[in-house]
Enzyme design. Sequence first.
Site, PDB file in Angstrom:
ATOM      1  N   HIS A   1      18.189 -79.784 -20.575  1.00  0.00           N
ATOM      2  CA  HIS A   1      18.658 -78.752 -21.511  1.00  0.00           C
ATOM      3  C   HIS A   1      18.763 -77.363 -20.893  1.00  0.00           C
ATOM      4  CE1 HIS A   1      14.348 -77.959 -21.661  1.00  0.00           C
ATOM      5  NE2 HIS A   1      14.606 -76.808 -22.247  1.00  0.00           N
ATOM      6  N   ARG A   2      18.171 -77.154 -19.731  1.00  0.00           N
ATOM      7  CA  ARG A   2      18.238 -75.844 -19.089  1.00  0.00           C
ATOM      8  C   ARG A   2      19.428 -75.703 -18.146  1.00  0.00           C
ATOM      9  NH1 ARG A   2      12.104 -74.222 -17.135  1.00  0.00           N
ATOM     10  NH2 ARG A   2      11.440 -73.202 -19.059  1.00  0.00           N
TER      11      ARG A   2
ATOM     12  N   TYR B   1      25.169 -89.427  -4.027  1.00  0.00           N
ATOM     13  CA  TYR B   1      25.228 -89.003  -5.431  1.00  0.00           C
ATOM     14  C   TYR B   1      26.165 -89.907  -6.220  1.00  0.00           C
ATOM     15  CZ  TYR B   1      26.380 -86.058  -9.478  1.00  0.00           C
ATOM     16  OH  TYR B   1      26.599 -85.583 -10.747  1.00  0.00           O
TER      17      TYR B   1
ATOM     18  N   ASN C   1      35.382 -80.657 -12.478  1.00  0.00           N
ATOM     19  CA  ASN C   1      34.582 -79.533 -11.967  1.00  0.00           C
ATOM     20  C   ASN C   1      34.226 -78.578 -13.099  1.00  0.00           C
ATOM     21  OD1 ASN C   1      34.704 -80.029  -8.992  1.00  0.00           O
ATOM     22  ND2 ASN C   1      36.886 -79.855  -9.389  1.00  0.00           N
TER      23      ASN C   1
ATOM     24  N   HIS D   1      28.141 -75.215  -6.532  1.00  0.00           N
ATOM     25  CA  HIS D   1      29.505 -75.685  -6.388  1.00  0.00           C
ATOM     26  C   HIS D   1      30.418 -74.496  -6.057  1.00  0.00           C
ATOM     27  CE1 HIS D   1      27.830 -79.150  -8.663  1.00  0.00           C
ATOM     28  NE2 HIS D   1      28.632 -79.811  -7.859  1.00  0.00           N
TER      29      HIS D   1
ATOM     30  N   LYS E   1      29.731 -64.686  -3.700  1.00  0.00           N
ATOM     31  CA  LYS E   1      30.238 -64.146  -2.435  1.00  0.00           C
ATOM     32  C   LYS E   1      31.054 -62.870  -2.641  1.00  0.00           C
ATOM     33  CE  LYS E   1      30.489 -67.917   0.910  1.00  0.00           C
ATOM     34  NZ  LYS E   1      31.366 -68.630   1.868  1.00  0.00           N
TER      35      LYS E   1
ATOM     36  N   TRP F   1      34.799 -71.344   2.712  1.00  0.00           N
ATOM     37  CA  TRP F   1      34.786 -72.616   3.442  1.00  0.00           C
ATOM     38  C   TRP F   1      36.099 -73.368   3.290  1.00  0.00           C
ATOM     39  CZ3 TRP F   1      29.988 -76.197   3.845  1.00  0.00           C
ATOM     40  CH2 TRP F   1      28.950 -75.508   4.489  1.00  0.00           C
TER      41      TRP F   1
ATOM     42  N   ASP G   1      36.624 -79.559   3.825  1.00  0.00           N
ATOM     43  CA  ASP G   1      37.391 -79.323   2.599  1.00  0.00           C
ATOM     44  C   ASP G   1      36.914 -80.196   1.444  1.00  0.00           C
ATOM     45  OD1 ASP G   1      39.190 -77.294   3.058  1.00  0.00           O
ATOM     46  OD2 ASP G   1      40.731 -78.595   3.885  1.00  0.00           O
TER      47      ASP G   1
END
Length: 313
Positions: free
Chosen positions: A12-13, A137, A166, A180, A188, A203, A270
Amino acid sequence: MEKDAKIYVAGHRGLVGSAIVRNLEAQGFRNLVFRTHAELDLTDYRKVGAFFQNESIDYVFLAAAKVGGIMANSSYPAEFIKENLMIETHVIDWSYKTGVKKLLFLGSTCIYPKFAEQPIKETELLNGQLEATNEAYAIAKITGIKMCQSYNAQYGTHYISVMPTNLYGPNDNYDYMTSHVLPALVRKFYEAKMNHDPYVVVWGTGRPKREFLHSDDLADACIYLMNHYDGNEIVNIGVGKELTIRELAEKVKEVIGYTGDIHFDSSKPDGTPRKIVDVTKLHALGWKANISLDQGLKRTYQDFLNTLSKVGN
């Protein structure tokens, strides 16, 4: 779901779980159950069992997971496969053992094959080689989906699995090592603006294409599907629109007000070259995304500033 039903939101966080909680509360659900990691370690089978036996839960949103970007997945594959397998196994199994009415499992579109046909249909799952940087994952998450389908087949449970694209939104992770792409770019460009840096390094080549779904839209879709979908097959959740990482970086730069240049470091990976989901099934079920990327980026930047303010205090 009945308004007085007891609903457990695992995780939930986090980005997804907190959005589900906000949406449930906005819709009038008040009997919500949460546990922090300190209060309940979902990798501990006995503790998860005691929790489910004591709470008599009606519905479960399984949003708890160990997640991260390319760097985190590449650096800690053992932790990603181990912890995710334990979390989903324990929650799904105890949901069955204690008679939970329905469970929604959160997969991810990053677990589709690396070179899946675009836009990605639900039938593409397990239809090709996985992205190497994300394999541990992905295997864990695919196992969770197959667990839900297997329990439905053998025990007659009502467990559904969704595949969000995403994500970004409030309570996102802005840490460089584990975040992500979108929250990492927000941080940044903000730091470059504050430090008056002449350029920001991003990147990869900037050519990969992605779509981005706001977490509040995902939460709304999850609750909608919990109420309106009972099939055994996975359902994609996305917006059906994409842009390049270069285009995303330009948008983030504009929202934050950074005036320097953008340099792309092609020596860095990439990841998957393109990833957009086919949302035909979702639209046919009666749901569409409402928050545009431009709106969402402004909200995300404000959330980031709020996060900095909390840290400062």
